[in-house]
Scaffold this motif. Structure first.
Motif, short mmCIF file in Angstrom:
data_model
loop_
_atom_site.label_atom_id
_atom_site.label_comp_id
_atom_site.label_asym_id
_atom_site.label_seq_id
_atom_site.Cartn_x
_atom_site.Cartn_y
_atom_site.Cartn_z
N PHE A 167 0.80 -1.23 0.00
CA PHE A 167 0.00 0.00 0.00
C PHE A 167 0.83 1.28 0.00
O PHE A 167 0.34 2.33 0.42
N GLY A 168 2.08 1.20 -0.44
CA GLY A 168 2.91 2.39 -0.57
C GLY A 168 3.45 2.95 0.74
O GLY A 168 4.07 4.01 0.74
N ILE A 169 3.25 2.24 1.83
CA ILE A 169 3.64 2.75 3.15
C ILE A 169 5.16 2.77 3.31
O ILE A 169 5.74 3.77 3.77
N LEU A 170 5.82 1.69 2.93
CA LEU A 170 7.26 1.60 3.15
C LEU A 170 8.06 2.60 2.32
O LEU A 170 9.01 3.19 2.84
N PRO A 171 7.72 2.84 1.04
CA PRO A 171 8.44 3.89 0.31
C PRO A 171 8.29 5.26 0.95
O PRO A 171 9.26 6.03 1.00
N ALA A 172 7.09 5.57 1.43
CA ALA A 172 6.86 6.87 2.08
C ALA A 172 7.71 6.98 3.35
O ALA A 172 8.32 8.03 3.62
N PHE A 173 7.76 5.90 4.13
CA PHE A 173 8.56 5.91 5.36
C PHE A 173 10.04 6.03 5.04
O PHE A 173 10.78 6.77 5.71
N PHE A 174 10.48 5.34 4.00
CA PHE A 174 11.88 5.40 3.56
C PHE A 174 12.26 6.83 3.19
O PHE A 174 13.33 7.32 3.58
N LEU A 175 11.41 7.51 2.45
CA LEU A 175 11.67 8.89 2.06
C LEU A 175 11.74 9.80 3.27
O LEU A 175 12.62 10.66 3.38
N LEU A 176 10.78 9.63 4.17
CA LEU A 176 10.72 10.49 5.36
C LEU A 176 11.98 10.33 6.19
O LEU A 176 12.59 11.33 6.63
N MET A 177 12.43 9.10 6.41
CA MET A 177 13.60 8.86 7.24
C MET A 177 14.88 9.36 6.57
O MET A 177 15.77 9.89 7.24
N ASN A 178 14.97 9.22 5.26
CA ASN A 178 16.14 9.73 4.55
C ASN A 178 16.18 11.25 4.58
O ASN A 178 17.25 11.86 4.74
N GLY A 179 15.01 11.88 4.45
CA GLY A 179 14.94 13.33 4.58
C GLY A 179 15.31 13.79 5.98
O GLY A 179 16.06 14.76 6.15
N LEU A 180 14.80 13.08 6.98
CA LEU A 180 15.15 13.40 8.37
C LEU A 180 16.66 13.32 8.59
O LEU A 180 17.26 14.23 9.20
N ALA A 181 17.27 12.25 8.11
CA ALA A 181 18.71 12.05 8.31
C ALA A 181 19.52 13.15 7.62
O ALA A 181 20.46 13.71 8.21
N LEU A 182 19.15 13.49 6.39
CA LEU A 182 19.90 14.51 5.67
C LEU A 182 19.73 15.88 6.31
O LEU A 182 20.70 16.63 6.48
N GLY A 183 18.49 16.21 6.67
CA GLY A 183 18.25 17.49 7.34
C GLY A 183 18.99 17.58 8.66
O GLY A 183 19.54 18.64 9.00
N PHE A 184 19.02 16.47 9.38
CA PHE A 184 19.72 16.44 10.66
C PHE A 184 21.22 16.64 10.49
O PHE A 184 21.85 17.42 11.21
N VAL A 185 21.81 15.94 9.50
CA VAL A 185 23.26 16.01 9.29
C VAL A 185 23.68 17.44 8.96
O VAL A 185 24.66 17.97 9.50
N VAL A 186 22.96 18.08 8.04
CA VAL A 186 23.30 19.44 7.63
C VAL A 186 23.13 20.41 8.80
O VAL A 186 24.01 21.26 9.05
N THR A 187 22.05 20.29 9.54
CA THR A 187 21.81 21.18 10.68
C THR A 187 22.83 20.96 11.79
O THR A 187 23.34 21.92 12.38
N ALA A 188 23.14 19.69 12.07
CA ALA A 188 24.11 19.37 13.11
C ALA A 188 25.49 19.92 12.75
O ALA A 188 26.21 20.43 13.61
N ALA A 189 25.85 19.83 11.47
CA ALA A 189 27.15 20.37 11.04
C ALA A 189 27.21 21.87 11.26
O ALA A 189 28.24 22.40 11.71
N GLY A 190 26.11 22.57 10.99
CA GLY A 190 26.07 24.01 11.20
C GLY A 190 26.13 24.38 12.66
O GLY A 190 26.83 25.33 13.06
#
Length: 208
Positions: free
Chosen positions: A89-112
């Motif tokens: 039902f498309g749940i896992l791709p949506a979760f995968f995207l959300l978690m990858n976005g979270l990780a990338l946003g976190f890495v960039v913010t943490a570096a700053g």
């Protein structure tokens, strides 16, 4: 069958799923950047694991080759799995995207927040390969969510319509998804070459 024109046509055909993919990833980025302290415990274990893998690969006899193999197979396998697991039902791709976005946003913010040069990180550490890798992953997740949508639609039509009246074109979707998978793997191959060479040296890989 595998023409670039056909691939672009498929992206337009399933543009709603592709747009949803972008929006979910963007939401993850925003959440990761705006709630870095809150989500640290969620993403840090994965980031630390990847950091350890990266250090081990950098110390190997052939770091560029080993980085390439790890990056390519990791991304390619995950992308194909995301497409296939969209059947739930498309749940896992949506979760995968959300978690990858979270990780990338976190890495960039943490570096700053730690005094790092965020612009430098983006330009040298993310941009060279990310302009290819991120769209490829978004497209894979888009196909996965479209798969889930078609599953739901098929189930809805199963009891309400005769077989001749059902609207889901499974043959057309499977051809598009197969073509998409070929192009996604190809794009990830190019991204892995760039990340294991250009990005590797730009972020301080050892000169050889």
């Amino acid at each position: 069958m595998f023409s670039i024109r056909g691939f672009i046509h498929d992206l337009r055909k399933y543009k709603r799923a592709m747009l949803l993919s972008i929006l979910i990833f963007a939401a993850g980025l925003a959440l990761g950047a705006g709630n870095a302290d809150t989500i640290t415990r969620w993403v840090m274990p994965d980031i630390e694991r990847l950091g350890e893998v990266s250090r081990n690969l950098a110390q190997s006899d052939h770091p560029e080759l080993n980085f390439f193999l790890f990056i390519f197979f990791n991304n390619a396998v995950k992308s194909i799995m995301v497409m296939l697991l969209g059947a739930f039902f498309g749940i896992l791709p949506a979760f995968f995207l959300l978690m990858n976005g979270l990780a990338l946003g976190f890495v960039v913010t943490a570096a700053g927040s730690e005094g790092g040069n965020v612009l430098d990180l983006i330009i040298r550490g993310l941009l060279p390969h990310g302009v290819i890798e991120i769209p490829a992953i978004l497209i894979a997740a888009g196909f996965g969510m479209q798969f889930g949508y078609l599953i739901l639609k098929s189930l809805g039509e199963l009891g309400s319509r005769e077989a001749s009246e059902r609207t889901v074109d499974w043959r057309g979707f499977l051809i598009s998804a197969g073509r998409g998978a070929i192009w996604i793997v190809g794009l990830l191959l190019i991204a892995a070459v760039i990340e294991s060479t250009l990005t590797f040296y730009l972020v301080g890989g050892p000169a050889r």
